[in-house]
Design an enzyme around this catalytic site. Structure first.
Site, PDB file in Angstrom:
ATOM      1  N   HIS A 307       0.420  -1.222   0.030  1.00  0.00           N
ATOM      2  CA  HIS A 307      -0.398   0.039  -0.087  1.00  0.00           C
ATOM      3  C   HIS A 307       0.554   1.682  -0.074  1.00  0.00           C
ATOM      4  O   HIS A 307       1.894   1.354   0.666  1.00  0.00           O
ATOM      5  CB  HIS A 307      -0.900  -0.238   1.238  1.00  0.00           C
ATOM      6  CG  HIS A 307      -1.999   0.632   1.234  1.00  0.00           C
ATOM      7  ND1 HIS A 307      -2.037   2.096   1.276  1.00  0.00           N
ATOM      8  CD2 HIS A 307      -3.394   0.783   0.666  1.00  0.00           C
ATOM      9  CE1 HIS A 307      -3.250   2.803   1.251  1.00  0.00           C
ATOM     10  NE2 HIS A 307      -4.261   2.088   0.694  1.00  0.00           N
ATOM     11  N   ASP A 364      -8.029  -5.464   0.478  1.00  0.00           N
ATOM     12  CA  ASP A 364      -8.218  -6.022  -1.018  1.00  0.00           C
ATOM     13  C   ASP A 364      -7.649  -7.503  -0.682  1.00  0.00           C
ATOM     14  O   ASP A 364      -8.460  -8.802  -1.454  1.00  0.00           O
ATOM     15  CB  ASP A 364      -7.653  -5.742  -2.426  1.00  0.00           C
ATOM     16  CG  ASP A 364      -8.720  -4.345  -3.037  1.00  0.00           C
ATOM     17  OD1 ASP A 364      -7.703  -3.367  -3.288  1.00  0.00           O
ATOM     18  OD2 ASP A 364      -9.598  -4.215  -2.638  1.00  0.00           O
TER      19      ASP A 364
HETATM   20  C1  SDX Z   1      -6.416   0.089  -2.609  1.00  0.00           C
HETATM   21  O1  SDX Z   1      -4.625   4.085  -2.223  1.00  0.00           O
HETATM   22  C2  SDX Z   1      -5.394   3.978  -1.662  1.00  0.00           C
HETATM   23  O2  SDX Z   1      -5.619   4.355  -0.572  1.00  0.00           O
HETATM   24  C3  SDX Z   1      -5.845   2.738  -2.791  1.00  0.00           C
HETATM   25  C4  SDX Z   1      -6.963   1.924  -1.465  1.00  0.00           C
HETATM   26  C5  SDX Z   1      -8.565   2.696  -0.630  1.00  0.00           C
HETATM   27  O3  SDX Z   1      -9.057   2.373  -0.515  1.00  0.00           O
HETATM   28  O4  SDX Z   1      -8.254   3.747  -1.497  1.00  0.00           O
HETATM   29  O5  SDX Z   1      -6.736   1.662   0.255  1.00  0.00           O
HETATM   30  C6  SDX Z   1      -7.637   0.398  -2.255  1.00  0.00           C
HETATM   31  O6  SDX Z   1      -6.376   0.432  -4.140  1.00  0.00           O
HETATM   32  C7  SDX Z   1      -5.504  -0.718  -2.343  1.00  0.00           C
HETATM   33  C8  SDX Z   1      -4.364  -1.672  -3.252  1.00  0.00           C
HETATM   34  C9  SDX Z   1      -4.786  -2.693  -4.314  1.00  0.00           C
HETATM   35  N1  SDX Z   1      -3.703  -3.089  -5.340  1.00  0.00           N
HETATM   36  C10 SDX Z   1      -3.571  -4.078  -5.276  1.00  0.00           C
HETATM   37  O7  SDX Z   1      -3.289  -5.094  -3.651  1.00  0.00           O
HETATM   38  C11 SDX Z   1      -1.858  -3.965  -6.004  1.00  0.00           C
HETATM   39  C12 SDX Z   1      -0.876  -5.074  -5.940  1.00  0.00           C
HETATM   40  N2  SDX Z   1      -0.265  -3.938  -4.894  1.00  0.00           N
HETATM   41  C13 SDX Z   1       1.199  -3.470  -5.604  1.00  0.00           C
HETATM   42  O8  SDX Z   1       0.953  -3.322  -6.901  1.00  0.00           O
HETATM   43  C14 SDX Z   1       1.341  -1.989  -4.740  1.00  0.00           C
HETATM   44  O9  SDX Z   1       1.838  -2.081  -3.820  1.00  0.00           O
HETATM   45  C15 SDX Z   1       0.552  -0.673  -4.694  1.00  0.00           C
HETATM   46  C16 SDX Z   1       0.087  -0.107  -5.889  1.00  0.00           C
HETATM   47  C17 SDX Z   1      -0.632  -1.661  -3.898  1.00  0.00           C
HETATM   48  C18 SDX Z   1       1.002   0.292  -4.453  1.00  0.00           C
HETATM   49  O10 SDX Z   1       2.650   0.906  -5.041  1.00  0.00           O
HETATM   50  P1  SDX Z   1       3.636   1.657  -4.840  1.00  0.00           P
HETATM   51  O11 SDX Z   1       3.532   2.373  -3.495  1.00  0.00           O
HETATM   52  O12 SDX Z   1       3.797   2.586  -5.418  1.00  0.00           O
HETATM   53  O13 SDX Z   1       4.930   0.685  -4.058  1.00  0.00           O
HETATM   54  P2  SDX Z   1       5.797   0.029  -5.512  1.00  0.00           P
HETATM   55  O14 SDX Z   1       5.695   0.065  -6.228  1.00  0.00           O
HETATM   56  O15 SDX Z   1       6.618   1.636  -5.209  1.00  0.00           O
HETATM   57  O16 SDX Z   1       6.593  -0.688  -4.683  1.00  0.00           O
HETATM   58  C19 SDX Z   1       7.802  -0.630  -3.677  1.00  0.00           C
HETATM   59  C20 SDX Z   1       8.014  -1.626  -3.476  1.00  0.00           C
HETATM   60  C21 SDX Z   1       8.954  -2.042  -5.255  1.00  0.00           C
HETATM   61  O17 SDX Z   1       9.748  -2.688  -5.158  1.00  0.00           O
HETATM   62  P3  SDX Z   1      11.725  -2.340  -5.010  1.00  0.00           P
HETATM   63  O18 SDX Z   1      11.477  -1.398  -6.790  1.00  0.00           O
HETATM   64  O19 SDX Z   1      11.652  -1.525  -3.691  1.00  0.00           O
HETATM   65  O20 SDX Z   1      12.756  -3.194  -5.491  1.00  0.00           O
HETATM   66  O21 SDX Z   1       7.918  -3.445  -3.473  1.00  0.00           O
HETATM   67  C22 SDX Z   1       7.828  -3.848  -4.147  1.00  0.00           C
HETATM   68  C23 SDX Z   1       7.731  -3.114  -5.993  1.00  0.00           C
HETATM   69  O22 SDX Z   1       8.261  -4.148  -6.270  1.00  0.00           O
HETATM   70  N3  SDX Z   1       6.522  -4.193  -4.651  1.00  0.00           N
HETATM   71  C24 SDX Z   1       5.895  -5.459  -4.047  1.00  0.00           C
HETATM   72  C25 SDX Z   1       4.481  -5.270  -4.226  1.00  0.00           C
HETATM   73  N4  SDX Z   1       3.607  -4.540  -3.576  1.00  0.00           N
HETATM   74  C26 SDX Z   1       4.890  -3.314  -4.138  1.00  0.00           C
HETATM   75  N5  SDX Z   1       5.976  -6.730  -4.692  1.00  0.00           N
HETATM   76  C27 SDX Z   1       5.943  -7.930  -5.331  1.00  0.00           C
HETATM   77  N6  SDX Z   1       4.803  -8.300  -4.141  1.00  0.00           N
HETATM   78  C28 SDX Z   1       3.636  -6.798  -4.537  1.00  0.00           C
HETATM   79  N7  SDX Z   1       1.998  -7.169  -4.258  1.00  0.00           N
END
Ligand code: SDX
Length: 430
Positions: A307, A364
């Site tokens: 998140h 989720d």
């Molecule tokens: C919702 O914003 C809100 O409030 C949203 C929400 C709401 O109520 O409105 O809470 C609802 O959208 C919840 C999120 C649902 N999405 C997912 O579950 C999809 C999976 N999660 C990711 O795609 C990600 O964690 C996000 C999109 C939720 C957040 O993305 P960020 O903040 O841009 O984080 P990032 O992609 O920059 O990740 C940081 C690091 C990365 O690794 P490095 O490059 O540092 O090595 O964490 C890793 C990412 O690769 N990472 C994950 C991961 N999420 C982040 N690695 C594996 N699996 C994951 N799920």
């Protein structure tokens, strides 16, 4: 009075006012930065950028705190109803008895959509994604209720549009489902409350009256409450940006539905169950998929994990996990996908990759298991997220419209393209 921050570069120093929120959050007001320095700030994904001040929702991502108008989400989930929580976020206080009744009666009175709108559903292919239909139908409400598309609506008009939207979004969602299974639309009933009416329209038919189970209704009501608002997330920021051009609320919410559809946002609840099913069908090897999620060469992500704001647990995920067990027990269902989800969570939370990046289950991760258990089809999961989020989108749009500094949102950029060059006639191009 907040002190100012000093920013020095290019031999000059400017003062930036510091804004302090009611919970002690600090922000730098850079609204004069470009005028005084010619510089802008750049913050892809807006991780460090506040788009507004807001009094609706407070999140402390480090402590796993979520409050709506100051009331902790745990108390609302346990003690409130979805209609009452909707009133709270829109009106900044809990409703009096007669105000709550006004909302409830309004949702019943306005739960029908114009009969002509039913023909739209017939035009969609049976496998059309429900979020595409929901967004189109919500925007189409502006064609049938033109009185609500004024650029500067009064408070009463905003209240009426809000009630129309929250009343009708359930009906559109249920009709979308009926369309997908080739069954006739089921009209809302005057004697059923908000969530029960939705379940009735989804699962009753001319030959079968859906048996309303109060425990299942309460579980769905809790899910809707947990989705009501979440400060400036992607879809809510969309409502604000589209609404800032003075587009009407139907159009602004229709855009937000499209933003929510994305698998990184509200579409994740559908992707979580698809992921769990894939792991189950592949023998349930959780370690294999955790390794894939960590592998930078793999596009696989642990859906429902991570998140932007919560760097500790997402309080909603904890509450939904409890609801999961209650619903499955109530329905006498043993869903192997829940076992896989629990195992995934246990393993991931012990794994350095997830711990270092502070990746925890989000709202989720478990919600889809409940939707699946009560019979909601996968593609409808983001639609239920949209029904829950509707009051928050309305509240944020209203707060933006009423803000004295409501200007059209228009971010700047840093240009990285070609410098000036002349047009080349076709015959001279190579
Ligand atoms: C919702 O914003 C809100 O409030 C949203 C929400 C709401 O109520 O409105 O809470 C609802 O959208 C919840 C999120 C649902 N999405 C997912 O579950 C999809 C999976 N999660 C990711 O795609 C990600 O964690 C996000 C999109 C939720 C957040 O993305 P960020 O903040 O841009 O984080 P990032 O992609 O920059 O990740 C940081 C690091 C990365 O690794 P490095 O490059 O540092 O090595 O964490 C890793 C990412 O690769 N990472 C994950 C991961 N999420 C982040 N690695 C594996 N699996 C994951 N799920």
């Amino acid at each position: 009075m907040d002190e100012n921050a000093k920013l020095s570069f290019d031999g000059k120093t400017i003062e930036l006012p510091i804004i302090t929120g009611t919970e002690g959050e600090k922000g730098l007001d850079i609204s004069k930065l470009r005028k005084e320095t010619g510089y802008i700030t750049v913050d892809p994904g807006f991780s460090n950028t506040g788009s507004c001040t807001s009094a609706i929702t407070y999140i402390d991502g480090e402590k796993g705190i979520l409050r709506h108008r100051g009331i902790p989400i745990e108390q609302l989930a346990e003690k409130s109803t979805f209609v009452e929580t909707a009133y709270l976020v829109i009106h900044d206080r809990l409703p009096l008895k007669e105000e709550l009744e006004f909302y409830s009666k309004g949702f019943t009175k306005h739960s029908m959509i114009h009969e002509d709108m039913k023909t739209f559903f017939r035009g969609y292919p049976q496998n059309a994604h429900p979020m595409a239909i929901l967004s189109a139908m919500v925007c189409s409400l502006s064609c049938y209720y033109p009185e609500f598309i004024k650029a500067e609506p009064t408070d009463d008009e905003i209240e009426n549009i809000a009630i129309e939207l929250m009343a009708k979004v359930r009906t559109i969602a249920a009709y979308t489902y009926k369309k997908s299974i080739g069954e006739p639309f089921v009209y809302p009933r005057a004697d059923l409350r908000y969530v029960a009416n939705f379940m009735h329209m989804m699962f009753s038919s001319p030959v079968k009256e859906y048996k309303i189970d109060p425990e299942i209704v309460k579980a769905l009501e809790t899910l809707f409450i947990l989705h009501v608002d979440h400060e400036q997330n992607c879809s809510t920021s969309t409502v604000r940006l589209v609404g800032s051009s003075r587009a009407n609320l139907f159009a602004s919410v229709s855009s937000a539905i499209c933003a929510l559809w994305g698998p990184l946002h509200g579409g994740a609840n559908q992707k979580v169950v698809e992921m769990l099913q894939r792991i189950h069908d592949d023998g349930g090897d959780v370690d294999k998929y955790i390794a894939k999620a960590k592998d930078k060469n793999s596009s696989f992500r642990l859906m429902g994990f991570g998140h932007r704001v919560y760097k500790n647990f997402d309080p909603r995920a904890l509450l939904i996990k409890d609801q999961c067990k209650m619903v499955l027990d109530r329905l006498g269902i043993h869903d192997p996908l829940l076992d896989i989800a629990v195992k995934l969570q246990e393993k991931a939370l012990k794994d350095d990759y997830f711990k270092e990046r502070k990746l925890y289950p989000n709202v989720d991760f478990y919600s889809g298991i409940i939707y699946k258990a009560v019979g909601i089809p996968l593609a409808m999961f983001p639609v239920l997220f949209a029904i829950g989020r509707m009051p928050g989108w309305i509240a944020q749009w209203k707060e933006m419209i009423e803000s004295p500094c409501a200007r059209i949102g228009r971010p700047r950029q840093i240009y990285t393209g070609e410098n000036k060059r002349d047009y080349i006639p076709m015959e001279k191009r190579s």
